[in-house]
Design a protein around this motif. Structure first.
Motif, PDB file in Angstrom:
ATOM      1  N   GLY A   1       0.672  -1.231  -0.025  1.00 17.45           N
ATOM      2  CA  GLY A   1      -0.042   0.154  -0.119  1.00 17.45           C
ATOM      3  C   GLY A   1       0.758   1.305  -0.025  1.00 17.45           C
ATOM      4  N   THR A   2       1.468   1.420   1.169  1.00 18.54           N
ATOM      5  CA  THR A   2       2.034   2.873   1.323  1.00 18.54           C
ATOM      6  C   THR A   2       3.419   2.851   0.659  1.00 18.54           C
ATOM      7  OG1 THR A   2       3.297   2.332   3.222  1.00 18.54           O
ATOM      8  CG2 THR A   2       1.089   3.180   3.470  1.00 18.54           C
ATOM      9  N   PRO A   3       4.025   3.996   0.181  1.00  9.21           N
ATOM     10  CA  PRO A   3       5.279   4.053  -0.461  1.00  9.21           C
ATOM     11  C   PRO A   3       6.447   3.315   0.245  1.00  9.21           C
ATOM     12  CG  PRO A   3       4.357   6.254  -0.669  1.00  9.21           C
ATOM     13  CD  PRO A   3       3.508   5.366   0.147  1.00  9.21           C
ATOM     14  N   ALA A   4       6.242   3.307   1.736  1.00  7.04           N
ATOM     15  CA  ALA A   4       7.405   2.585   2.362  1.00  7.04           C
ATOM     16  C   ALA A   4       6.920   0.823   2.518  1.00  7.04           C
ATOM     17  CB  ALA A   4       7.260   2.955   3.840  1.00  7.04           C
TER      18      ALA A   4
ATOM     19  N   GLN B   1       8.054  11.137  -1.354  1.00 10.29           N
ATOM     20  CA  GLN B   1       8.345  12.356  -0.843  1.00 10.29           C
ATOM     21  C   GLN B   1       7.030  13.273  -0.927  1.00 10.29           C
ATOM     22  OE1 GLN B   1      11.666  13.099  -3.499  1.00 10.29           O
ATOM     23  NE2 GLN B   1      13.134  12.657  -1.669  1.00 10.29           N
ATOM     24  N   ASP B   2       6.359  13.150  -2.233  1.00 10.46           N
ATOM     25  CA  ASP B   2       5.157  14.061  -2.321  1.00 10.46           C
ATOM     26  C   ASP B   2       4.135  13.747  -1.262  1.00 10.46           C
ATOM     27  OD1 ASP B   2       6.219  14.859  -4.908  1.00 10.46           O
ATOM     28  OD2 ASP B   2       5.182  13.411  -6.060  1.00 10.46           O
ATOM     29  N   SER B   3       4.175  12.660  -0.835  1.00  4.65           N
ATOM     30  CA  SER B   3       3.066  12.189   0.218  1.00  4.65           C
ATOM     31  C   SER B   3       3.544  12.591   1.669  1.00  4.65           C
ATOM     32  CB  SER B   3       2.771  10.859   0.201  1.00  4.65           C
ATOM     33  OG  SER B   3       3.886  10.035   0.834  1.00  4.65           O
ATOM     34  N   GLY B   4       4.793  13.033   1.642  1.00  7.04           N
ATOM     35  CA  GLY B   4       5.418  13.422   3.254  1.00  7.04           C
ATOM     36  C   GLY B   4       5.913  12.029   3.796  1.00  7.04           C
ATOM     37  N   GLU B   5       5.984  11.026   3.258  1.00  5.51           N
ATOM     38  CA  GLU B   5       6.339   9.764   3.935  1.00  5.51           C
ATOM     39  C   GLU B   5       7.865   9.724   4.179  1.00  5.51           C
ATOM     40  OE1 GLU B   5       5.412   5.123   4.469  1.00  5.51           O
ATOM     41  OE2 GLU B   5       4.149   6.301   2.872  1.00  5.51           O
ATOM     42  N   PHE B   6       8.210  10.238   2.980  1.00  3.27           N
ATOM     43  CA  PHE B   6       9.803  10.016   2.684  1.00  3.27           C
ATOM     44  C   PHE B   6      10.398  11.378   3.138  1.00  3.27           C
ATOM     45  CE2 PHE B   6       9.583   6.193  -0.429  1.00  3.27           C
ATOM     46  CZ  PHE B   6       9.246   5.432   0.869  1.00  3.27           C
TER      47      PHE B   6
END
Length: 209
Positions: A86-89, A143-148
């Motif tokens: 699901g998430t980028p991570a 990065q765009d989502s703020g997760e990275f």
């Protein structure tokens, strides 16, 4: 009737091609690139050189099939697992784990392909930049989502690809290597690398001049 016969013939031809690809992997893995003549490969597959040439016009075409099959199989293996992330991570973890796991499960095929690429001037493969493009997009989305955090997605993607490509050499040349530990440490390393920098603590801010 003819369609059934044609389908059966297609399945037979596909099976023969797969047998020859498997034989090429076996011969190159056991005896090396120089010993892998088309006659030797055909013998390993239980057929004749003439029959091998019926399915592949040359040894180079067979070698191309060895390399192409590896990349196509690997892409399918990864895609199946990435769909569930699901998430980028989660996608980055899955990308790393599935790549490295595929190498361990297909060590002979990976090794044979490496030897082909080292010696052949005609076999074509995906360029590093192309292979890194989906990974670069994944990092950018994080990065765009703020997760990275803040980093260069291009450099980071190429660094991850380099680590994966090097693993193929390490796994083959060091059979006693703890691959599970290698995989877990590599995943942890890059997951830490993409995390946002921690915010300064209140005490640090208070003590600043």
């Amino acid at each position: 009737m003819r369609s059934r016969e044609s389908a059966a013939l297609s399945r037979t031809r596909r099976a023969r091609r797969e047998d020859l690809i498997a034989a090429a992997i076996q011969v190159i893995s056991q005896d090396g690139y120089g010993a892998a003549s088309l006659e030797r490969i055909a013998r390993e597959a239980g057929t004749s050189k003439g029959n091998a040439l019926y399915h592949f016009s040359s040894k180079e075409e067979l070698y191309q099939a060895v390399a192409t099959t590896l990349f196509e199989t690997g892409a399918a293996y990864m895609a199946e697992r990435l769909r569930a992330a699901g998430t980028p991570a989660e996608r980055l973890r899955t990308y790393l784990e599935s790549n490295l796991r595929f190498i361990t499960l297909n060590a002979a095929h990976v090794g044979a392909t490496q030897r082909i690429l080292q010696n052949s001037t005609t076999v074509q493969v995906i360029e590093v930049e192309d292979a890194a493009a989906p990974l670069r997009r994944l990092l950018q989305s994080g990065q765009d989502s703020g997760e990275f955090g803040a980093f260069d997605p291009e450099i980071t993607a190429l660094s991850i690809r380099a680590a994966i490509d090097m693993a193929a050499f390490l796994f083959l040349r060091h059979p006693d290597l703890d691959v599970e530990h290698y995989i877990s440490e590599t995943v942890a390393l890059f997951l830490r690398a993409v995390q946002p920098a921690p915010a300064p603590s209140a005490s640090a801010s208070a003590s600043a001049p």
